[in-house]
Design a protein around this motif. Structure first.
Motif, short mmCIF file in Angstrom:
data_model
loop_
_atom_site.label_atom_id
_atom_site.label_comp_id
_atom_site.label_asym_id
_atom_site.label_seq_id
_atom_site.Cartn_x
_atom_site.Cartn_y
_atom_site.Cartn_z
N TRP A 35 0.85 -1.20 0.00
CA TRP A 35 0.00 0.00 0.00
C TRP A 35 0.88 1.25 0.00
CZ3 TRP A 35 -5.30 0.23 2.77
CH2 TRP A 35 -6.08 -0.86 2.40
N HIS A 36 1.96 1.21 0.75
CA HIS A 36 2.89 2.35 0.78
C HIS A 36 3.46 2.59 -0.62
CE1 HIS A 36 6.63 4.57 1.63
NE2 HIS A 36 6.06 4.97 2.76
N ARG A 37 3.82 1.52 -1.31
CA ARG A 37 4.34 1.64 -2.68
C ARG A 37 3.29 2.25 -3.60
NH1 ARG A 37 3.76 -1.31 -7.20
NH2 ARG A 37 2.41 -2.76 -6.06
N GLU A 38 2.06 1.79 -3.48
CA GLU A 38 0.98 2.32 -4.33
C GLU A 38 0.72 3.79 -4.04
OE1 GLU A 38 -0.66 0.94 -6.74
OE2 GLU A 38 -0.54 -1.24 -6.52
N ALA A 39 0.68 4.16 -2.76
CA ALA A 39 0.44 5.56 -2.41
C ALA A 39 1.57 6.44 -2.89
CB ALA A 39 0.25 5.69 -0.90
N SER A 40 2.81 5.98 -2.76
CA SER A 40 3.96 6.76 -3.23
C SER A 40 3.87 6.99 -4.73
CB SER A 40 5.26 6.02 -2.90
OG SER A 40 5.45 5.90 -1.52
N GLY A 41 3.45 5.98 -5.46
CA GLY A 41 3.32 6.12 -6.90
C GLY A 41 2.29 7.15 -7.31
N VAL A 42 1.14 7.14 -6.64
CA VAL A 42 0.09 8.12 -6.95
C VAL A 42 0.55 9.52 -6.58
CG1 VAL A 42 -2.20 8.92 -6.25
CG2 VAL A 42 -1.85 6.52 -6.88
N LEU A 43 1.15 9.68 -5.41
CA LEU A 43 1.64 11.00 -5.00
C LEU A 43 2.72 11.51 -5.95
CD1 LEU A 43 1.73 10.39 -1.15
CD2 LEU A 43 0.21 11.98 -2.34
N GLY A 44 3.57 10.62 -6.41
CA GLY A 44 4.59 11.02 -7.36
C GLY A 44 4.00 11.51 -8.66
N ASP A 45 2.99 10.80 -9.16
CA ASP A 45 2.33 11.23 -10.39
C ASP A 45 1.60 12.55 -10.19
OD1 ASP A 45 3.27 9.05 -11.76
OD2 ASP A 45 1.40 7.93 -11.68
N LEU A 46 0.99 12.72 -9.04
CA LEU A 46 0.22 13.95 -8.78
C LEU A 46 1.11 15.18 -8.73
CD1 LEU A 46 -2.37 12.82 -6.07
CD2 LEU A 46 -2.91 13.79 -8.32
N PHE A 47 2.28 15.06 -8.10
CA PHE A 47 3.04 16.27 -7.78
C PHE A 47 4.39 16.40 -8.47
CE2 PHE A 47 0.34 15.56 -3.91
CZ PHE A 47 -0.59 16.53 -4.24
N VAL A 48 4.86 15.34 -9.14
CA VAL A 48 6.10 15.47 -9.90
C VAL A 48 6.01 14.83 -11.28
CG1 VAL A 48 7.57 15.61 -7.86
CG2 VAL A 48 7.11 13.38 -8.87
N GLY A 49 4.84 14.33 -11.66
CA GLY A 49 4.69 13.66 -12.94
C GLY A 49 3.44 14.12 -13.67
N ASP A 50 2.67 13.14 -14.16
CA ASP A 50 1.44 13.42 -14.90
C ASP A 50 0.24 13.10 -14.01
OD1 ASP A 50 -0.71 13.57 -16.58
OD2 ASP A 50 0.20 12.42 -18.21
N PRO A 51 -0.49 14.11 -13.55
CA PRO A 51 -1.57 13.88 -12.59
C PRO A 51 -2.92 13.54 -13.21
CG PRO A 51 -1.32 16.22 -12.93
CD PRO A 51 -0.27 15.55 -13.79
N ARG A 52 -3.00 13.44 -14.52
CA ARG A 52 -4.31 13.38 -15.16
C ARG A 52 -5.10 12.12 -14.87
NH1 ARG A 52 -2.54 14.67 -21.21
NH2 ARG A 52 -0.81 13.34 -20.48
N THR A 53 -4.44 11.01 -14.59
CA THR A 53 -5.18 9.75 -14.42
C THR A 53 -5.15 9.22 -12.99
OG1 THR A 53 -3.24 8.43 -15.02
CG2 THR A 53 -4.71 9.11 -16.81
N VAL A 54 -4.69 10.03 -12.04
CA VAL A 54 -4.62 9.57 -10.66
C VAL A 54 -5.26 10.60 -9.74
CG1 VAL A 54 -2.54 8.20 -11.02
CG2 VAL A 54 -2.34 10.58 -10.31
N GLY A 55 -5.60 10.17 -8.53
CA GLY A 55 -6.15 11.09 -7.55
C GLY A 55 -6.10 10.49 -6.16
N MET A 56 -6.18 11.36 -5.15
CA MET A 56 -6.18 10.91 -3.76
C MET A 56 -6.98 11.88 -2.91
SD MET A 56 -2.95 10.20 -1.14
CE MET A 56 -2.34 8.79 -2.07
N MET A 57 -7.81 11.32 -2.04
CA MET A 57 -8.54 12.08 -1.03
C MET A 57 -7.99 11.69 0.34
SD MET A 57 -10.72 13.74 -2.97
CE MET A 57 -11.69 14.51 -1.68
N VAL A 58 -7.93 12.66 1.25
CA VAL A 58 -7.38 12.41 2.58
C VAL A 58 -8.37 12.90 3.63
CG1 VAL A 58 -5.41 12.72 4.11
CG2 VAL A 58 -5.07 12.78 1.64
#
Length: 316
Positions: A210-233
């Motif tokens: 889960w940590h790996r998956e969350a890191s991947g989404v956060l990386g795409d959101l803030f240093v990559g391509d955010p168009r196909t990922v999202g996260m709510m907290v």
């Protein structure tokens, strides 16, 4: 057919086309293409050709079994030296019932035992499992065969799907959200400043996968391509108490602090994540693995069961 007429050997680079032909004829509801095979198997650092056995009859590849042990540590889970996994196996339909499957499993289990494995599971290997076990409807005969061979069903996860066309947050969940606000719990989209506390939360309460998956989404959101990922907290004050994420139409993982479950935080996270997915143009949401208890939560936002699996285990 006598097992003596079956030739079993490790995978060779030239086997790809024939193996995928067998895979797609035997695992008819889980077909793959060469790109998937290469990315999820050949490029996996734990892949060992010696652990992918193929069976030949009449000079043609007729069956295979893909087994894995960790050759590189998986975060703090390490090498898990006593654990092994089988993520896929199949025999060409016209050649089933001739001892090919039994011969493949016998030889792969013998190899794993000789390497120090004490338990084999089908098939919750992370990060590159294909399905969370054996589909009990599509491959019911295989489940029965494995049970006769001494395998034990240890979990029965299900996969679910929801149609998002016209999705709106249900009124009863909006009421829960208002109550939670009064208790100091707020659900919002993740921000760059949340990276450290969110990952600390995931590390504390969930698995390294889960940590790996969350890191991947956060990386795409803030240093990559955010168009196909999202996260709510979900926050209670400055404390992270839950999160949900998606990658394209695949929802999850998502989780809530175990001490705060059954208070509605998960329902609010789920509903807001689905709404954000709909805003991006997605018409469906799906995931591969949950249990019957959590399925009741998902059903409140329109999810329904689409597949049921058996996770099987055998001690060596």
């Amino acid at each position: 057919m006598d097992k003596a007429y079956i030739s079993v050997r490790p995978y060779r680079a030239t086997d790809e086309e024939a193996l995928l032909r067998v895979w797609n004829s035997a695992l008819v509801v889980d077909p793959i293409n060469p790109a998937t095979w290469r990315s999820k198997v050949l490029l996996d650092p734990n892949f060992d050709p010696e652990g992918c056995l193929v069976a030949e009859c009449d000079g043609q590849l007729r069956g295979f079994v893909l087994s894995l042990r960790r050759r590189v540590p998986f975060f703090n889970d390490g090498l898990q030296p006593e654990q092994a996994w089988i993520t896929a196996f199949g025999v060409e339909p016209d050649w089933q019932g001739r001892g090919i499957g039994s011969r493949l499993l016998d030889e792969v289990l013998q190899r794993l035992r000789s390497l120090g494995a004490r338990t084999v599971a089908i098939s919750p290997y992370v990060p590159n499992y294909f399905t969370p076990g054996v589909d009990v409807q599509a491959y019911g005969r295989a489940v029965e065969w494995l049970l006769r061979d001494g395998w034990e069903v240890v979990e029965r996860p299900l996969s679910m799907r929801a149609e998002l066309t016209g999705f709106q947050i249900p009124a009863h969940i909006q009421e829960v959200e208002e109550r939670l606000r009064g208790e100091g719990v707020v659900v919002r989209e993740v921000e760059p400043g949340d990276i450290v506390p969110v990952l600390a939360f995931v590390q504390q309460h969930f698995t390294w996968d889960w940590h790996r998956e969350a890191s991947g989404v956060l990386g795409d959101l803030f240093v990559g391509d955010p168009r196909t990922v999202g996260m709510m907290v979900a926050f209670r004050g400055e404390e992270v108490v839950g999160y949900a994420q998606h990658r394209a139409e695949r929802f999850g993982p998502f989780g809530v602090n175990p001490d705060l479950r059954s208070r509605g935080i998960g329902r609010v996270l789920l509903a807001h994540m689905l709404l954000e997915m709909r805003k991006k143009g997605y018409h469906a949401a799906w995931f591969l693995w949950t249990g019957d208890y959590a399925a009741k939560l998902y059903s409140q936002c329109g999810f329904h069961e689409v597949r049921r699996f058996a996770v099987l285990k055998k001690d060596l």
